[in-house]
Design a protein around this motif. Structure first.
Motif, PDB file in Angstrom:
ATOM      1  N   PHE A  93     -19.158  21.825   9.548  1.00 48.22           N
ATOM      2  CA  PHE A  93     -18.506  21.059   8.479  1.00 48.22           C
ATOM      3  C   PHE A  93     -16.980  21.196   8.547  1.00 48.22           C
ATOM      4  N   ASN A  94     -16.483  22.318   9.036  1.00 54.35           N
ATOM      5  CA  ASN A  94     -15.043  22.409   9.297  1.00 54.35           C
ATOM      6  C   ASN A  94     -14.618  21.425  10.379  1.00 54.35           C
ATOM      7  N   ALA A  95     -15.472  21.263  11.388  1.00 57.30           N
ATOM      8  CA  ALA A  95     -15.107  20.473  12.567  1.00 57.30           C
ATOM      9  C   ALA A  95     -14.990  18.973  12.266  1.00 57.30           C
ATOM     10  N   PHE A  96     -15.432  18.517  11.085  1.00 60.82           N
ATOM     11  CA  PHE A  96     -15.186  17.117  10.706  1.00 60.82           C
ATOM     12  C   PHE A  96     -13.723  16.900  10.304  1.00 60.82           C
ATOM     13  N   GLY A  97     -13.028  17.973  10.031  1.00 57.90           N
ATOM     14  CA  GLY A  97     -11.628  17.888   9.620  1.00 57.90           C
ATOM     15  C   GLY A  97     -10.696  18.065  10.809  1.00 57.90           C
ATOM     16  N   PRO A  98      -9.401  18.247  10.543  1.00 54.75           N
ATOM     17  CA  PRO A  98      -8.430  18.445  11.621  1.00 54.75           C
ATOM     18  C   PRO A  98      -8.580  19.829  12.265  1.00 54.75           C
ATOM     19  N   ALA A  99      -7.981  20.002  13.418  1.00 50.42           N
ATOM     20  CA  ALA A  99      -8.078  21.281  14.135  1.00 50.42           C
ATOM     21  C   ALA A  99      -7.129  22.306  13.511  1.00 50.42           C
ATOM     22  N   ASN A 100      -7.375  22.638  12.258  1.00 53.79           N
ATOM     23  CA  ASN A 100      -6.513  23.599  11.559  1.00 53.79           C
ATOM     24  C   ASN A 100      -7.027  25.028  11.766  1.00 53.79           C
ATOM     25  N   ASP A 101      -6.474  25.953  11.006  1.00 55.37           N
ATOM     26  CA  ASP A 101      -6.857  27.359  11.193  1.00 55.37           C
ATOM     27  C   ASP A 101      -8.347  27.594  10.934  1.00 55.37           C
ATOM     28  N   MET A 117       0.837  -1.194   0.000  1.00 55.07           N
ATOM     29  CA  MET A 117       0.000   0.000   0.000  1.00 55.07           C
ATOM     30  C   MET A 117       0.873   1.245   0.000  1.00 55.07           C
ATOM     31  N   LYS A 118       0.396   2.223  -0.708  1.00 61.58           N
ATOM     32  CA  LYS A 118       1.124   3.493  -0.748  1.00 61.58           C
ATOM     33  C   LYS A 118       0.816   4.337   0.488  1.00 61.58           C
ATOM     34  N   ALA A 119       1.814   5.024   0.977  1.00 64.44           N
ATOM     35  CA  ALA A 119       1.604   6.044   1.996  1.00 64.44           C
ATOM     36  C   ALA A 119       1.850   7.385   1.330  1.00 64.44           C
ATOM     37  N   LEU A 120       0.943   8.292   1.509  1.00 64.31           N
ATOM     38  CA  LEU A 120       1.069   9.596   0.872  1.00 64.31           C
ATOM     39  C   LEU A 120       1.087  10.680   1.921  1.00 64.31           C
ATOM     40  N   ASP A 121       1.717  11.782   1.523  1.00 60.65           N
ATOM     41  CA  ASP A 121       1.898  12.880   2.445  1.00 60.65           C
ATOM     42  C   ASP A 121       0.908  14.010   2.111  1.00 60.65           C
ATOM     43  N   ALA A 122      -0.021  13.721   1.171  1.00 57.11           N
ATOM     44  CA  ALA A 122      -0.992  14.721   0.729  1.00 57.11           C
ATOM     45  C   ALA A 122      -1.821  15.242   1.907  1.00 57.11           C
ATOM     46  N   ASP A 123      -2.197  16.520   1.836  1.00 56.54           N
ATOM     47  CA  ASP A 123      -3.048  17.106   2.878  1.00 56.54           C
ATOM     48  C   ASP A 123      -4.381  17.555   2.277  1.00 56.54           C
ATOM     49  N   PRO A 124      -5.428  16.747   2.498  1.00 59.48           N
ATOM     50  CA  PRO A 124      -6.731  17.101   1.921  1.00 59.48           C
ATOM     51  C   PRO A 124      -7.303  18.398   2.488  1.00 59.48           C
ATOM     52  N   PHE A 125      -6.749  18.876   3.593  1.00 61.72           N
ATOM     53  CA  PHE A 125      -7.328  20.022   4.297  1.00 61.72           C
ATOM     54  C   PHE A 125      -6.443  21.271   4.216  1.00 61.72           C
ATOM     55  N   HIS A 146     -13.058  28.235   1.535  1.00 61.93           N
ATOM     56  CA  HIS A 146     -12.416  27.028   2.040  1.00 61.93           C
ATOM     57  C   HIS A 146     -13.133  26.484   3.265  1.00 61.93           C
ATOM     58  N   ASN A 147     -13.449  25.192   3.199  1.00 67.74           N
ATOM     59  CA  ASN A 147     -14.075  24.495   4.331  1.00 67.74           C
ATOM     60  C   ASN A 147     -13.530  23.081   4.322  1.00 67.74           C
ATOM     61  N   ASN A 148     -13.295  22.514   5.504  1.00 66.29           N
ATOM     62  CA  ASN A 148     -12.668  21.190   5.603  1.00 66.29           C
ATOM     63  C   ASN A 148     -13.500  20.073   4.976  1.00 66.29           C
ATOM     64  N   THR A 149     -14.786  20.294   4.795  1.00 65.39           N
ATOM     65  CA  THR A 149     -15.650  19.237   4.242  1.00 65.39           C
ATOM     66  C   THR A 149     -16.362  19.662   2.968  1.00 65.39           C
ATOM     67  N   LEU A 150     -16.717  20.925   2.888  1.00 64.23           N
ATOM     68  CA  LEU A 150     -17.570  21.376   1.793  1.00 64.23           C
ATOM     69  C   LEU A 150     -16.764  21.923   0.627  1.00 64.23           C
ATOM     70  N   ARG A 151     -17.238  21.685  -0.579  1.00 65.08           N
ATOM     71  CA  ARG A 151     -16.784  22.431  -1.753  1.00 65.08           C
ATOM     72  C   ARG A 151     -17.701  23.650  -1.809  1.00 65.08           C
ATOM     73  N   ALA A 152     -17.179  24.756  -1.331  1.00 64.39           N
ATOM     74  CA  ALA A 152     -18.037  25.919  -1.091  1.00 64.39           C
ATOM     75  C   ALA A 152     -17.520  27.123  -1.872  1.00 64.39           C
ATOM     76  N   TRP A 153     -18.422  28.096  -2.020  1.00 58.98           N
ATOM     77  CA  TRP A 153     -18.085  29.277  -2.810  1.00 58.98           C
ATOM     78  C   TRP A 153     -18.361  30.542  -2.017  1.00 58.98           C
ATOM     79  N   LYS A 154     -17.417  31.469  -2.109  1.00 65.27           N
ATOM     80  CA  LYS A 154     -17.602  32.787  -1.503  1.00 65.27           C
ATOM     81  C   LYS A 154     -18.330  33.688  -2.488  1.00 65.27           C
ATOM     82  N   SER A 155     -17.913  33.631  -3.732  1.00 64.62           N
ATOM     83  CA  SER A 155     -18.583  34.472  -4.717  1.00 64.62           C
ATOM     84  C   SER A 155     -18.466  33.902  -6.129  1.00 64.62           C
TER      85      SER A 155
END
Ligand code: OVV
Length: 396
Positions: free
Chosen positions: A169-177, A1-9, A379-388
């Protein structure tokens, strides 16, 4: 299995998630994300299979990164989202009936009229051409006009709905900014939402009152009723706003598809589902392995968190022809944008009715819709969201 360093958040990924999704899909049926020590699935077949297999991949340990076995949830868990059978069965049955197709029939005319009215007011006196922000003027304005009324909450404080959902929806992700910034208002927003779930504040003819009526019949306990109302207010606003933003973005960038909808407005629902497949307003949810589970040649260990990339599954070329194309000619059914299996979105009929009403109203009046500026993601940890989404509309 591959291990990746990608950050989805990371902000970079949230700005443009599609390249990372491709990397994850091509890395294998399941990969390890070392940064968070979680597993990830991004192919349609595995995501679909895992969503359906709730016994192996239950939800009661939370559908975010945080594992409720070890960490206290930031709010009392949802009776719909963060539970498994048998405890979940009664709340699910009640809410399915309250927001199901039969119950929505009485709202259909009203919502179509409300959408026509909203669009008429936006276009009135504009002399055939108008520029507006499709996020605020349409994708936010329409659900906020019809949904809180349908639930039956008071007018005061409704501006809290979107920020509450954004934090949730942010709170489903890591405790980031994103989470840290939201924490400032989380207490106040939560208190407001909880107060709207009480029987006394809910209008007698809304979804909220119907949930309380189920408690009176004994289908729910009086402790469960307010939490079921909370699910409506939690999951029913930001999701539909960004689903509508997705379909408006789709049409603003695919003029031939708009032509097609104008010609065949009965395609409005297909168009919405195709936009949900294409953009996946809810990009991800986690599950937790309940035992050691063998996937391909990888054992996902008991207790591990697994990130399900609904958005990547919805663009998996193994399942979809030309997946990055928004195309009213395809059959988008089977997409996992609303999830799949036992937890599949209970509010999807509400979302489709909102989309049908708004798209029908626009298609009747707007000849062309095109981008009038750079779309700005939110930007939201879970949603594909739009500001404008600045758009230019040419009227009939
Ligand atoms: C699907 C979803 C998202 C967020 C919150 C909830 C459900 C809930 O039930 O509270």
């Amino acid at each position: 299995m591959k291990a990746l360093d990608a950050d989805p958040f990371s902000h970079e990924t949230l700005d443009d998630p599609w390249p990372m999704h491709e990397t994850l899909r091509e890395a294998g049926p399941v990969v390890h994300l070392s940064r968070y020590d979680v597993y990830a699935m991004a192919r349609y077949a595995q995501v679909h299979a895992a969503l359906v297999d709730w016994q192996s991949f239950p939800s009661a340990a939370g559908v975010g990164l945080s594992n409720f076995r070890y960490e206290k949830p930031w709010r009392p868990p949802s009776l719909l989202l963060e539970t498994d059978p048998p405890g979940r069965d009664a709340p699910r049955a009640v809410l399915s009936a309250v927001v199901g197709p039969r119950a929505l029939r009485r709202l259909r005319q009203e919502w179509h009229a409300a959408a026509a009215d909203l669009v008429d007011h936006l276009l009135a006196g504009t002399g055939g051409e108008v520029e507006l922000d499709a996020v605020t003027a349409l994708a936010e304005a329409f659900p906020l006009r019809v949904f809180p009324d349908a639930v039956g909450i008071p007018r005061e404080g409704r501006e809290n709905l979107l920020p509450y959902g954004d934090h949730l929806f942010n709170a489903f992700g890591p405790a980031n900014d994103l989470v840290r910034n939201g924490q400032e208002r989380a207490g106040e927003l939560t208190a407001w939402v909880n107060a709207q779930c009480r029987r006394e504040v809910l209008a007698p003819d809304g979804f909220g009152a119907a949930i309380w009526a189920a408690a009176d019949r004994g289908d729910l306990t009086v402790e469960q009723a307010p939490l079921v109302v909370r699910s409506l207010l939690s999951a029913g606003v930001d999701t539909t706003v960004h689903g509508l933003a997705a379909v408006l973005y789709a049409f603003a960038t695919h003029p031939a598809q708009w032509e097609r909808l104008r010609h065949s407005p009965e395609l409005a629902r297909v168009a919405f589902d195709e936009a949900v497949r294409w953009q996946s307003p809810v990009q991800t949810f986690f599950r937790t392995a309940d035992r050691d589970v063998l996937i391909g040649d990888v054992t996902v260990p008991s207790g591990a968190k697994i990130l399900m990339f609904l958005a990547a599954a919805n663009r998996d070329p193994r399942r979809w022809r030309d997946p990055a194309r928004f195309d009213l000619g395809r059959d988008p059914s089977g997409h996992v944008g609303f999830g799949m299996g036992l937890h599949q979105c209970v509010g999807q009929h509400v979302a489709r009715l909102e989309a049908e009403a708004l798209l029908t109203a626009l298609a009747a009046r707007v000849r062309r819709i095109e981008l009038a500026g750079r779309p700005v993601p939110h930007h939201n940890n879970t949603l594909r969201a739009w500001k404008s989404l600045p758009v230019h509309l040419a009227l009939d």
